[in-house]
Scaffold this active site. Structure first.
Site, mmCIF file in Angstrom:
data_model
loop_
_atom_site.group_PDB
_atom_site.id
_atom_site.type_symbol
_atom_site.label_atom_id
_atom_site.label_comp_id
_atom_site.label_asym_id
_atom_site.label_seq_id
_atom_site.Cartn_x
_atom_site.Cartn_y
_atom_site.Cartn_z
ATOM 1 N N ASP A 142 42.907 -48.184 21.502
ATOM 2 C CA ASP A 142 43.867 -47.636 20.533
ATOM 3 C C ASP A 142 43.170 -47.333 19.206
ATOM 4 O O ASP A 142 43.185 -48.149 18.312
ATOM 5 C CB ASP A 142 44.990 -48.653 20.334
ATOM 6 N N GLU A 176 48.010 -42.535 11.954
ATOM 7 C CA GLU A 176 49.050 -42.652 12.981
ATOM 8 C C GLU A 176 49.676 -44.029 12.951
ATOM 9 O O GLU A 176 50.902 -44.182 13.126
ATOM 10 C CB GLU A 176 48.442 -42.359 14.353
ATOM 11 N N GLU A 177 48.845 -45.051 12.733
ATOM 12 C CA GLU A 177 49.337 -46.425 12.771
ATOM 13 C C GLU A 177 50.287 -46.740 11.617
ATOM 14 O O GLU A 177 51.005 -47.739 11.663
ATOM 15 C CB GLU A 177 48.168 -47.411 12.758
ATOM 16 N N ASP A 204 46.736 -41.036 23.588
ATOM 17 C CA ASP A 204 46.792 -42.271 22.809
ATOM 18 C C ASP A 204 46.771 -43.442 23.783
ATOM 19 O O ASP A 204 47.701 -43.611 24.580
ATOM 20 C CB ASP A 204 48.064 -42.296 21.957
#
Length: 314
Positions: A142, A176-177, A204
């Site tokens: 990830d 994104e996180e 992802d």
């Protein structure tokens, strides 16, 4: 005799380059993941000097593949992202999308994307380790896995000696996180008209294939053309087609702009958002198979004679 030998050497070199370009290469995938998920990268947290090193690495690869810069300043599209899950002094952070364009002079474009940020040292929130703050979260799955896939697909399509009937836009998303911030920013400030995008494919967490579960391909219901595109797709891995266009990753930002999407994902595992998500745990053979499948999907999209239609799935 010397000229003949030189000619044969040149022919062999050209043939080697052609064969090499036509394959997804496991050594390339390992190189990218081991670099991005190394302890020295300290988890690629948004706003860190290490995540900017990751951005530099991706930009260097895009340049190597001779992709055109399609950011707002070269390959970069810069924006601000806010840490909102925990209270920190530096809650507003700088971030970048890295955007490379394979211009085939076509009317329509396929977007291929993956985010390259992760949780850093656990202080920005989302760590599943109750004692995780201060520990490096390497984020090999990830999402170094998806970023490696993005780079390898960019290398393949830019060096396969084929001028495809579609353009390809490769985007490495930042932040994104912190809530899909990079992909949201791109879709609100597109560097290529959204109406020219026929589909978006997102990767992802594609590095921990579990044969019992298979690969999830999410977004199959977002266009009536996906069944045709998948009609002759075969792979040595199991894959499951799911209709919904929404989901916890960057394809959602494009889905909300009425663009057909696919989201490739191998699912959760005990190392998800943990300091133990490391490069040696990636299944590189399965990762190659996933990218070969995605390559076939992209090639089948390119066989469509018109822009793909869009369907809301919920």
């Amino acid at each position: 005799m010397k000229n003949i030998s030189m000619f044969l050497s040149i022919c062999c070199f050209i043939l080697f380059k052609s064969v090499h370009a036509q394959q997804i290469e496991i050594p390339n995938l390992k190189k990218h993941i081991y670099y991005l998920a190394d302890d020295k990268m300290k988890g690629r947290g948004t706003g860190s000097k290490e995540v900017f090193k990751a951005a530099d690495y991706i930009e260097k690869e895009f340049k190597k593949y001779k992709l055109q810069p399609r950011g707002e300043k070269g390959y970069r599209q810069s924006f601000k992202a806010k840490v909102w899950k925990v209270k920190v002094a530096d809650s507003i952070r700088n971030a970048d999308n890295i955007i490379g364009y394979l211009d085939n002079g076509a009317e329509l474009t396929i977007v291929v994307g993956a985010h390259y940020d992760h949780l850093g040292m656990g202080g920005q929130g989302s760590s599943k380790d109750s004692l995780g703050v201060g520990k490096i979260h390497n984020g090999a799955d990830d999402n170094a896995s998806g970023t490696a896939g993005l780079l390898e697909l960019a290398r393949y399509f830019s060096s396969n000696n084929v001028k495809e009937p579609y353009n390809l836009l490769f985007i490495a998303f930042g932040a994104e996180e912190l809530g899909l911030v990079g992909s949201k920013y791109f879709t609100e400030h597109p560097t290529l008209p959204l109406e020219k995008i026929t589909a978006m494919l997102n990767m992802d967490m594609i590095g921990r294939y579990n044969p019992a579960n298979g690969l999830a391909v999410i977004g199959y219901g977002t266009s009536s053309q996906w069944p045709t595109i998948f009609n002759d797709i075969q792979a040595p891995i199991k894959f499951n087609l799911s209709k919904d266009g929404n989901g916890g990753s960057d394809q959602t930002s494009f889905y909300k702009k009425n663009i057909p999407v696919l989201f490739f994902h191998t699912g959760g595992h005990p190392d998800y958002h943990m300091p133990t998500d490391d490069a040696e745990k990636i299944d590189y053979e399965a990762l190659k198979a996933i990218l070969d499948l995605e390559k076939d999907v992209i090639n089948n999209i390119m066989k469509q004679s018109a822009k793909m239609d869009f369907i809301w799935t919920n």
